[in-house]
Design a protein around this motif. Structure first.
Motif, PDB file in Angstrom:
ATOM      1  N   GLY A 189      53.403 -30.172 -15.055  1.00 18.58           N
ATOM      2  CA  GLY A 189      53.123 -31.152 -16.100  1.00 18.58           C
ATOM      3  C   GLY A 189      54.192 -31.249 -17.159  1.00 18.58           C
ATOM      4  O   GLY A 189      53.984 -31.857 -18.207  1.00 18.58           O
TER       5      GLY A 189
ATOM      6  N   THR B 201      51.702 -39.578 -13.671  1.00 19.90           N
ATOM      7  CA  THR B 201      51.219 -38.279 -13.228  1.00 19.90           C
ATOM      8  C   THR B 201      50.612 -38.357 -11.826  1.00 19.90           C
ATOM      9  O   THR B 201      50.214 -39.434 -11.372  1.00 19.90           O
TER      10      THR B 201
ATOM     11  N   ARG C 212      59.239 -31.423  -8.279  1.00 11.61           N
ATOM     12  CA  ARG C 212      58.872 -32.757  -8.757  1.00 11.61           C
ATOM     13  C   ARG C 212      57.407 -33.053  -8.451  1.00 11.61           C
ATOM     14  O   ARG C 212      56.841 -32.576  -7.480  1.00 11.61           O
TER      15      ARG C 212
ATOM     16  N   VAL D  69      58.049 -32.404 -18.533  1.00 12.87           N
ATOM     17  CA  VAL D  69      58.985 -33.521 -18.385  1.00 12.87           C
ATOM     18  C   VAL D  69      60.400 -33.032 -18.680  1.00 12.87           C
ATOM     19  O   VAL D  69      60.640 -32.335 -19.668  1.00 12.87           O
TER      20      VAL D  69
ATOM     21  N   LEU E  58      59.121 -35.775 -13.920  1.00 14.94           N
ATOM     22  CA  LEU E  58      57.944 -34.936 -14.139  1.00 14.94           C
ATOM     23  C   LEU E  58      57.878 -33.835 -13.093  1.00 14.94           C
ATOM     24  O   LEU E  58      58.179 -34.069 -11.911  1.00 14.94           O
TER      25      LEU E  58
END
Length: 284
Positions: free
Chosen positions: A196, A148, A278, A198, A192
């Motif tokens: 937040g 992250t 991204r 995926v 990611l």
């Protein structure tokens, strides 16, 4: 209800395509079966930019200064002058490098293509000085990984478990607080976004025909779907604004059909428009 996004083909006629990375204005990817790393621009113009290991099961990522790390029996580093040198005495498959130059390399100790019984996999931390430390184990076929933007969470796809697993990243780079982040998937390579979420792969929907489906997962729910005609190997967000989704797919014929699939060059790069750019690592 999730939103359906139709992809288009950017590049085809490839063997197996894995480990996509948006870097220096192009999509770079591991061309399994061809022993090379290829870069392609948004107009579909491709070139071989580096050599990779023979065979399958390797990947690459970039250090903060732009040098490339490539996995395999050992972790190798590509220098700006084209030389290739050992980076760490660490074998593995997938890799992600954070903003401080810490590399997380995962692997497993059984021959998937030979049909050996699965054994637990692991994640090793490789510090910038080459020090290697095991930071997680007991993983069911670890695959793609992301970190992250705040550097505090690492997500890994456990393909044989059908889940995305989260770890807290400790101050010394270690991993703790293992927990399930999302389940009911068929995750492989992952990417990611800034919200937040995926992007990964999921099993076919009931009654569906054809190939795989790439999905965007946010808070455990699928918000978007990108249908494919073939098996999905990985996904990556990139492009000038980070909102282009790249999906790698090919005809997967099982372990006994690998050689024929490679020879038939069914691999492709698909592109689609994503709702969010991204974020985190792998970076650009």
């Amino acid at each position: 209800m999730s939103e359906l996004i139709r992809p288009r083909v950017l590049l085809d006629g490839l063997a197996y395509v894995e480990s996509p990375r948006w870097h220096d204005g192009r999509l770079w990817f591991a061309h399994w079966g061809a022993g090379e790393i290829v870069a392609v621009d948004l107009d579909g113009r491709a070139e071989v930019v580096a050599a990779g290991p023979d065979g399958l099961g390797w990947s690459f990522d970039f250090l903060p200064d732009g040098r490339m790390l490539v996995t395999g029996e050992r972790l190798l580093r590509h220098e700006p002058d084209g030389t290739v040198v050992p980076h760490a005495d660490c074998g593995g498959a997938e890799i992600v490098v954070d903003g401080a130059g810490n590399a997380y390399v995962n692997g497993f100790a059984f021959d998937f293509l030979a049909g050996e019984a699965p054994s637990p996999g692991w994640i090793d931390l490789v510090r910038p000085d080459g020090e290697v430390r095991r930071v997680a184990d007991g993983l069911r076929f670890p695959n793609g990984m992301v970190i992250t933007p705040d550097g505090r969470t690492l997500l890994v796809a456990e393909s044989f478990a059908g889940v995305l697993t989260a770890f807290d990243v400790d101050a010394d780079g270690g991993l703790s607080g293992r927990r399930t982040w999302a389940e009911g998937l068929g995750p492989d390579g992952i990417t990611l976004d800034a919200a937040g979420a995926v992007w990964t792969h999921a099993a076919k929907e009931p009654g569906a025909t054809g190939g795989d489906v790439c999905v965007r997962v946010l808070d455990g729910e699928v918000t978007h779907r990108v249908p494919q005609e073939q098996f999905g190997f990985a996904a990556m967000l990139g492009g000038p604004d980070g909102r282009t989704l790249f999906v790698c797919d090919a005809d997967w014929r099982g372990v006994e059909g690998v050689e024929s699939a490679l020879a038939d060059r069914t691999g492709r790069i698909l592109v689609a428009d994503a709702p969010e750019p991204r974020a985190g690592w792998p970076g650009g």
